[in-house]
Design a protein around this motif. Structure first.
Motif, PDB file in Angstrom:
ATOM      1  N   VAL A  74      -0.681  -2.086 -10.878  1.00  0.00           N
ATOM      2  CA  VAL A  74      -1.788  -1.554  -9.831  1.00  0.00           C
ATOM      3  C   VAL A  74      -2.588  -0.705  -9.974  1.00  0.00           C
ATOM      4  CG1 VAL A  74      -0.922   1.151  -9.398  1.00  0.00           C
ATOM      5  CG2 VAL A  74       0.924   0.214 -11.134  1.00  0.00           C
ATOM      6  N   GLU A 132      -4.827   7.127  -3.135  1.00  0.00           N
ATOM      7  CA  GLU A 132      -3.442   5.990  -3.288  1.00  0.00           C
ATOM      8  C   GLU A 132      -3.807   4.657  -4.128  1.00  0.00           C
ATOM      9  OE1 GLU A 132      -1.238   7.131  -1.601  1.00  0.00           O
ATOM     10  OE2 GLU A 132      -1.993   8.744  -0.982  1.00  0.00           O
ATOM     11  N   ALA A 133      -3.329   3.791  -3.799  1.00  0.00           N
ATOM     12  CA  ALA A 133      -2.320   2.802  -4.933  1.00  0.00           C
ATOM     13  C   ALA A 133      -1.793   1.292  -4.004  1.00  0.00           C
ATOM     14  CB  ALA A 133      -1.706   3.368  -6.109  1.00  0.00           C
ATOM     15  N   PHE A 182       1.460   7.301  -9.820  1.00  0.00           N
ATOM     16  CA  PHE A 182       1.626   5.510  -9.266  1.00  0.00           C
ATOM     17  C   PHE A 182       2.742   5.170 -10.036  1.00  0.00           C
ATOM     18  CE2 PHE A 182      -2.797   6.958  -6.950  1.00  0.00           C
ATOM     19  CZ  PHE A 182      -1.641   7.287  -5.598  1.00  0.00           C
ATOM     20  N   SER A 189       0.643  -1.657  -0.043  1.00  0.00           N
ATOM     21  CA  SER A 189      -0.059  -0.036   0.220  1.00  0.00           C
ATOM     22  C   SER A 189       0.861   1.314  -0.125  1.00  0.00           C
ATOM     23  CB  SER A 189      -0.939   0.148   1.739  1.00  0.00           C
ATOM     24  OG  SER A 189      -1.370   1.556   1.569  1.00  0.00           O
ATOM     25  N   PRO A 194      -6.298   0.216  -7.625  1.00  0.00           N
ATOM     26  CA  PRO A 194      -6.600   1.624  -6.872  1.00  0.00           C
ATOM     27  C   PRO A 194      -7.206   1.531  -5.609  1.00  0.00           C
ATOM     28  CG  PRO A 194      -8.052   1.304  -8.290  1.00  0.00           C
ATOM     29  CD  PRO A 194      -6.951   0.234  -9.000  1.00  0.00           C
ATOM     30  N   ASP A 195      -6.501   1.540  -4.294  1.00  0.00           N
ATOM     31  CA  ASP A 195      -7.022   1.057  -3.200  1.00  0.00           C
ATOM     32  C   ASP A 195      -8.725   1.840  -3.014  1.00  0.00           C
ATOM     33  OD1 ASP A 195      -7.531   1.586  -0.181  1.00  0.00           O
ATOM     34  OD2 ASP A 195      -5.315   2.245  -0.030  1.00  0.00           O
TER      35      ASP A 195
END
Length: 689
Positions: free
Chosen positions: A36, A45-46, A19, A4, A38-39
């Motif tokens: 990669v 964030e990623a 990212f 993370s 997505p969070d």
């Protein structure tokens, strides 16, 4: 493994990069980022999906803080201290024995053990921030105490296990190998069968957990737990892997222990776990001293000396000492400059199976600065073409001829075979002395003594779909010898025809191949005792290549009963040639060149009668004295064979005459032809009327 970026940013001040740029930088310098993502809980964030195979020798990168250290070195941003506090700062009983003592037996595979008792625990849901990070990294949230052990593992790379202390029977736990078979129900509610020698953690009445793999269900933390025992331990990587594979139980803990973890990180993981317990359970208290056990201190490697000039010459980049020191220091290496160069102290978490020599230090500099930034330069040494050894040249010449002139397909069979195949082929040598200790299967449990069985197996597959085909293979066969085994390069050729016998076709191909290679070796029938001690060979149809005392190879017809064993309907001829002996024949042969005579040639054809079982070589045998005494006979061969009835066949021969220094007269040709016919007649092969 999922990393993370939000978690990484707690330890580093990452620059303002996308990212994708972060993922590219880590891929080029550290490890491969597969994708990669997505969070889901923080769209700013990623999540980086890291390829686990690129981290095999880097156990420090199985935790977010270790990965943050790499981020700080790659992107030149400072690394923040790891967040934990000393146990003396927390309330509780200090400087006294704890409620649970620990004993570690010899031979248990334990490389270090830290144990801590805590009371006044209140089990409940974890806070949202912890749940979100665990779920984002692929773990489910259970309760605050269990989640702390997983959180610390993802943060430091060091697995933990937390027991419900009320379920530990007695006041002592023991780490030792199992003495007899037993059963233990693990946290996944599955009963595991333990074998003698497997390391277990016991209380005073029985086993509690399988260390390094998974804990036991009976001692697990539940909603009613108020007392806990935290275990932070390091285990022998080989023993963990063996137990995990045998049980078919691969866990997040076992994957990390298999990488050889650093025992010096145990206290860090324990302090961090205690800090999180106190954060989520403010009323918790530490009970007694920290129970520590280390069978022997981890050996600290001696400092590695390397010079800046050596690094510059190896990498081909102009790097100053300050930049080299900055990179190594950012990776937690200790750097001291002296008269010999740079003395580099390797951190303990890189000394398990990673950094051990000067080349490893150069690699650290190269990967952080980026191998793609190295300007390509031509090598300093002379570049010369690689000369093939004589045996490899021979193999290539054989393949060229058989593929282009013999119209054959090249196959490649596995050098490992099974006893079943050799017994099906009735091969006399089963190679019992060259059986593998742990074969991948029973069909590949020993090295092959011959190419013939594998060729028959593949011929059986092809014969189901084709009426005729030709195959060849070059490879090594293996035989017991003084130095474990003796390898012999060989050539195996097979010609299959569903309707007619292909021995004559294959014999012609092998003889032409021998001529193409430059040897004067010819195929001849063996005399005396049969040369092949193999039941699959039709002994009446065998020809030898070269010297009869040590023939280079043999051409033979495969017996119909052997073909039936492999489901082959039809006829097959094979050649089995020792390439070392064939190469010896080539070295003994002197090639002499002479100009082509300008005089015309003349041919003489005749058809003789012979029995149906007579070989063509027997018909040519009476003419050998004539060809030896008459240099004007340049060629003698069989042109055609056809059956007349069940007892007789007709064989057409062609003799070619050519003068060396003059034109041959008709009278000479007629007289020589009559001699040839007379010799054939005396041998029992009259002209066909």
């Amino acid at each position: 493994m999922i990393i993370s970026t939000a978690w990484i940013k707690e330890y580093t001040d990452l620059p303002n990069l996308s990212f994708q740029e972060i993922a590219l930088g880590i891929t080029l310098c550290v490890c491969e980022v597969e994708q990669v993502l997505p969070d889901p809980h923080n769209l700013n964030e990623a999540l980086l999906d890291i390829d686990n195979k690129s981290l095999t020798h880097r156990p420090d990168l199985w935790g977010h803080y270790g990965m943050a250290r790499e981020f700080s070195a790659v992107f030149k941003c400072p690394l923040k201290p790891f967040p934990f506090r000393d146990l003396q700062e927390y309330p509780g009983t200090k400087n006294a024995p704890g409620p649970v003592s620990v004993r570690v037996a010899q031979g248990s595979g334990c490389l270090g053990f830290e144990g801590l008792c805590m009371d006044n625990i209140k089990v409940g849901p974890s806070p949202a921030w912890m749940q979100q990070r665990l779920v984002a990294c692929g773990l489910r949230s259970l309760n605050n105490i269990t989640d702390i052990s997983n959180y610390v593992m993802l943060e430091t790379g060091m697995p933990l296990h937390i027991f419900d202390r009320a379920k530990i029977r007695g006041s002592r736990i023991t780490v030792k190998p199992a003495q007899k078979k037993c059963a233990l129900t693990t946290l996944d509610k599955t009963q595991r069968h333990i074998e003698p020698g497997d390391t277990l953690i016991y209380d005073e009445l029985g086993p509690l957990s399988i260390p390094g793999v998974m804990g036991g269900l009976d001692s697990s933390v539940t909603c009613g737990t108020t007392q806990i025992f935290i275990e932070a331990a390091n285990w022998d990587s080989v023993r963990v892997r063996q137990t995990s594979v045998r049980l078919g139980l691969r866990t997040d803990a076992s994957r990390r222990y298999e990488k050889s973890l650093d025992s010096e990180q145990l206290k860090t993981a324990m302090f961090r776990a205690a800090a999180l317990v106190m954060q989520l359970c403010p009323e918790a208290r530490i009970m007694g001293n920290l129970e520590s056990f280390y069978p022997e201190l981890q050996k600290t490697p001696a400092p590695i000396t390397v010079t800046a000039n050596h690094i510059r010459e190896t990498l081909g980049r102009d790097l100053d000492v300050e930049e080299i020191s900055r990179i190594l220091t950012s990776l937690d290496f200790g750097v001291t400059e002296n008269k010999q160069g740079l003395s580099v102290k390797v951190p303990s978490f890189r000394a398990t199976k990673d950094i051990s020599c000067r080349a490893d230090i150069v690699e650290e500099i190269g990967r952080i600065t980026g191998y793609g930034n190295i300007a390509p330069k031509p090598p300093k040494g002379p570049v010369e073409p690689v000369r093939l050894p004589p045996l490899k040249k021979l193999e290539r010449s054989i393949k060229d001829f058989l593929v282009l002139k013999g119209e054959m397909f090249e196959i490649m069979t596995h050098p490992l075979v099974g006893e079943t195949l050799l017994k099906t082929a009735e091969w006399p040598d089963l190679n019992q002395g060259l059986v593998l200790a742990n074969p991948i299967s029973c069909e590949h449990d020993r090295v092959r003594p011959s190419l013939v069985p594998s060729m028959l197996e593949k011929a059986g597959i092809n014969a189901k779909a084709r009426d005729r085909f030709s195959m060849m293979e070059t490879g090594r066969t293996y035989h017991p010898g003084e130095d474990f085994s003796m390898e012999v390069p060989r050539l195996c050729v097979s010609v299959y025809d569903r309707k007619t016998a292909p021995l004559g076709t294959l014999s012609g191909i092998i003889e032409r191949m021998a001529g193409f290679l430059g040897t004067g070796a010819a195929l001849e029938r063996p005399k005396g005792i049969p040369v092949l001690q193999w039941q699959g060979c039709y002994s009446a149809q065998v020809l030898e290549l070269g010297d009869r005392k040590a023939p280079a190879g043999r051409v033979f017809t495969v017996h119909p009963s052997m073909l039936a064993r492999f489901g082959i309907k039809g006829h097959m001829a094979m050649a089995d040639i020792n390439l070392l002996r064939l190469q010896a024949l080539l070295s003994e042969t002197r090639i002499r060149y002479r100009p082509q005579p300008p005089y015309p040639s003349s041919g003489f054809d005749c058809t003789v009668l012979a029995g149906t079982t007579t070989c063509a070589a027997d018909i040519l045998e009476p003419l050998k004295p004539l060809t030896a005494q008459t240099p004007e006979i340049t060629n003698l061969r069989v042109v055609d064979i056809f059956e007349i009835n069940t007892a007789q066949k007709a064989v057409t021969l062609k003799i070619t005459f050519k003068g060396i220094d003059h034109t041959l007269t008709g009278e000479w040709i007629s007289n020589t032809s009559d001699k040839a016919v007379g010799l054939l007649g005396k041998a029992g092969f009259p002209l066909k009327q």
